[in-house]
Design an enzyme around this catalytic site. Sequence first.
Site, PDB file in Angstrom:
ATOM      1  CG  HIS A 132      -1.763   1.219   1.341  1.00 47.95           C
ATOM      2  ND1 HIS A 132      -2.916   1.409   0.607  1.00 47.95           N
ATOM      3  CD2 HIS A 132      -1.610   2.340   2.090  1.00 47.95           C
ATOM      4  CE1 HIS A 132      -3.447   2.582   0.906  1.00 47.95           C
ATOM      5  NE2 HIS A 132      -2.670   3.166   1.805  1.00 47.95           N
ATOM      6  CD  GLU A 133       2.508   3.556   3.770  1.00 45.67           C
ATOM      7  OE1 GLU A 133       2.858   4.621   3.200  1.00 45.67           O
ATOM      8  OE2 GLU A 133       1.597   3.531   4.610  1.00 45.67           O
ATOM      9  CG  HIS A 136      -0.034   6.266  -0.593  1.00 40.28           C
ATOM     10  ND1 HIS A 136      -1.142   6.858  -1.165  1.00 40.28           N
ATOM     11  CD2 HIS A 136      -0.475   5.598   0.504  1.00 40.28           C
ATOM     12  CE1 HIS A 136      -2.220   6.564  -0.444  1.00 40.28           C
ATOM     13  NE2 HIS A 136      -1.837   5.800   0.561  1.00 40.28           N
ATOM     14  CD  GLU A 191      -5.486   5.924   2.101  1.00 38.69           C
ATOM     15  OE1 GLU A 191      -4.761   4.999   1.675  1.00 38.69           O
ATOM     16  OE2 GLU A 191      -5.217   6.570   3.121  1.00 38.69           O
TER      17      GLU A 191
END
Length: 267
Positions: A132-133, A136, A191
């Site tokens: 997930h990071e 971003h 997100e």
Amino acid sequence: MKNLCAKFAIVLSFMMVSMPASAQFNLKKAIGGAAKATQAVTLTDQQMAAYVKEYIDWMDANNPVCGEDDPYTVRLNKLTEGLADADGIALNFKVYNVIDVNAFACADGSIRVFSSLMDIMNDEELLGVIGHEVGHIAHRDSKKGFRTALLASALRDGVSSTGGKAAQLSESQLGDLGEALTRATYSQKQERDADDYGYEFLKQAGKNPWAMACSFRRLKAMQEEAGVQKNSKINQLFSTHPDLDARIKRMEERATCEGIEHPTSEK
């Protein structure tokens, strides 16, 4: 734009003529800060990169970083083997041996995982957080968030660029910047996009993309365990991961539809 600036200057001149000396001095300081803040808005990518490097170097110097032979580092290196870059941005990983339960990513590809988070998550769950990071980073959300946090600091303290070179940040500004980044949030679209990127990123790297759903399920369980401790350090992690139920459902349905087997690894 020039006409607007000229009108603004005229108004300011009129205001300063009719003010006492002390008020004029304060206004001059405010004008100077605003001008420097404007410079911060127009920072080049090269200047931004310099600020990001300064920040992550400061974070690494002011937190206990686990050494290469530390079991935490060995585990993380093994876990992230093959995760080299995100959309052309080289990734690098370190572990902070701290009691906070968290992980964060910087625009330059630096990902820092806290040892306390590693203590309570298995490998698949950690991979989901990392995926997930990375999302971003790849979508430049981390870069935009850093710029916003830097601008907030600029408005307060007059961060500026001088002569084409980014001005060095003070210890206080670096601390304020860290707080601003901690409070930063992403939109639901950001997100969602980061989840989707993380899923594909892990899958393409030969990792099990079920990790995304596994990490969100663990975060959900942690949230429920934290209960009413609204200001707990664990709850700070939840604030950056809203709508966990919907995100769990999306990731699980995707992995199921693709016929991917659920992982059975243990912590």
